[in-house]
Design a protein around this motif. Structure first.
Motif, PDB file in Angstrom:
ATOM      1  N   VAL A 210       0.865  -1.175   0.000  1.00 21.11           N
ATOM      2  CA  VAL A 210       0.000   0.000   0.000  1.00 21.11           C
ATOM      3  C   VAL A 210       0.905   1.230   0.000  1.00 21.11           C
ATOM      4  N   THR A 211       0.679   2.106  -0.963  1.00 22.53           N
ATOM      5  CA  THR A 211       1.483   3.305  -1.088  1.00 22.53           C
ATOM      6  C   THR A 211       0.730   4.497  -0.524  1.00 22.53           C
ATOM      7  N   CYS A 212       1.361   5.203   0.410  1.00 22.28           N
ATOM      8  CA  CYS A 212       0.857   6.494   0.876  1.00 22.28           C
ATOM      9  C   CYS A 212       1.587   7.555   0.074  1.00 22.28           C
ATOM     10  N   HIS A 213       0.848   8.335  -0.687  1.00 25.02           N
ATOM     11  CA  HIS A 213       1.448   9.308  -1.597  1.00 25.02           C
ATOM     12  C   HIS A 213       0.950  10.708  -1.267  1.00 25.02           C
ATOM     13  N   ALA A 214       1.886  11.605  -0.992  1.00 26.44           N
ATOM     14  CA  ALA A 214       1.559  13.007  -0.718  1.00 26.44           C
ATOM     15  C   ALA A 214       2.136  13.855  -1.841  1.00 26.44           C
ATOM     16  N   THR A 215       1.334  14.746  -2.397  1.00 25.60           N
ATOM     17  CA  THR A 215       1.809  15.591  -3.487  1.00 25.60           C
ATOM     18  C   THR A 215       1.241  16.997  -3.357  1.00 25.60           C
ATOM     19  N   GLY A 216       1.964  17.962  -3.918  1.00 28.23           N
ATOM     20  CA  GLY A 216       1.500  19.345  -3.921  1.00 28.23           C
ATOM     21  C   GLY A 216       1.902  20.137  -2.701  1.00 28.23           C
ATOM     22  N   PHE A 217       2.841  19.615  -1.884  1.00 28.20           N
ATOM     23  CA  PHE A 217       3.250  20.369  -0.699  1.00 28.20           C
ATOM     24  C   PHE A 217       4.485  21.221  -0.977  1.00 28.20           C
ATOM     25  N   TYR A 218       4.669  22.229  -0.138  1.00 25.48           N
ATOM     26  CA  TYR A 218       5.816  23.139  -0.252  1.00 25.48           C
ATOM     27  C   TYR A 218       6.060  23.761   1.115  1.00 25.48           C
TER      28      TYR A 218
END
Length: 326
Positions: A210-218
């Motif tokens: 299971v992949t936990c993927h976070a995107t769009g952070f800065y």
């Protein structure tokens, strides 16, 4: 082979901003300019210069507006880059002579810049050189001396300390560099402000991790990890590096192997995202089934689409100001 500086950054609850310059002068590297110089604010590239274009150029729209208050900015920094290019070529030849090397593929790199904590007002900085991927000489900001890990750099260490180069570099780092960093942060506030991510759980098949993927952070000072009953997991977890997105934000993934975990225990697992200056977010894993019969864990929040970033950055950098010959 690509040679880059490795920068080790530790996560902190305080907010640290950075302005970093990278220069690379190379010989006989196919299809690559002999000299490249770039600048980054909080990991976002803001300028670019190379020996082919002979012009320092903005890499962000908001950087173009800097001439509204500094009309000579691009001309002045282009001239600095031209001077640094010539000095770097000379330093490459000097290093080859000291190391008794022949012509061929060689690379002379410089990294400099500053870090500023906007809560504690603490300032740190860098001024260091590498040759062919190995450290050559670096400034110790606290002692105002230079560290020469290679015997061939000792003569440079003594000469620079004798003429007060360490003091000049420290003064630049703690004053001019920080002043420019604050100016860039003001001008690019809408882009550089902290952004929370979109987080999603993805699983290709019942036997896949299971992949936990976070995107769009800065910015990129973020942590993503798995927990079980609130305790961080290390076994059965693959943590991936932070990658850049095309819009200047970042993404990160962490894979968890649940093949030996009973389905009813899945809710004991959470994915935790931490970003400097933003409250921690915990996403509990729930087991659902979509119409394709592929098991997918749904994050308790907005689902984010995977943004696959194919960005390879070749780091190189320099200090604004006078040339430094080794």
């Amino acid at each position: 082979d690509r040679v880059t500086f490795g920068l080790k950054c530790s996560f902190s609850s305080t907010v640290t901003h950075s302005l970093l310059y990278f220069d690379t002068s190379s010989t006989q590297v196919p299809n690559f300019p002999q000299f490249v110089s770039v600048a980054y604010v909080n990991g976002l590239q803001i300028t670019h210069y190379d020996s082919n274009t002979k012009r320092e150029m903005p890499k962000q729209e908001w950087m173009k507006k800097i001439t509204d208050e500094d009309h000579e900015y691009w001309d002045r920094n282009t001239q600095i880059a031209l001077n640094t290019e010539q000095a770097s070529k000379g330093n490459t030849e000097t290093a080859k002579q000291r190391l008794n090397l022949t012509d061929g593929l060689h690379m002379w790199q410089r990294m400099s810049g500053c870090e500023w904590d906007d809560e504690t007002n603490e300032i740190n900085g860098y001024f260091q050189y590498a040759f062919d991927g190995e450290d050559f000489i670096a400034l110790d900001l606290k002692t105002e001396t230079f560290v020469a890990p290679r015997p061939e750099a000792v003569v440079t260490k003594h000469r620079w300390e004798r003429i007060g180069e360490a003091v000049r570099q420290k003064d630049y780092i703690t004053h001019e560099c920080v002043d420019y960093l604050k100016k860039y942060l003001r001008n690019g506030e809408s882009v550089l402000m902290r952004k929370a991510p979109l987080v999603s759980f993805l699983q290709k098949s019942p036997s896949s991790p299971v992949t936990c993927h976070a995107t769009g952070f800065y910015p990129d000072r973020a942590m993503l990890f798995w927990t079980k009953d609130g305790e961080e997991l290390y076994e059965g977890v693959d943590y991936w590096e932070i990658l850049p997105n095309h819009d200047g934000t970042f993404q990160k993934s962490a894979d968890l192997d649940l093949t030996s975990v009973p389905h009813q225990d899945w809710e004991r697992y959470e994915c935790v995202f931490q970003l400097s200056g933003v409250p921690d977010k915990n996403y509990r894993l729930e087991r659902t089934k979509d119409h394709t019969n592929t098991y997918i864990g749904i994050a308790l929040g907005a689902l984010g689409l995977l943004a696959v970033a194919g960005v390879v950055t070749f780091f190189i950098m320099r200090r604004r100001g006078e040339k430094n010959n080794v």
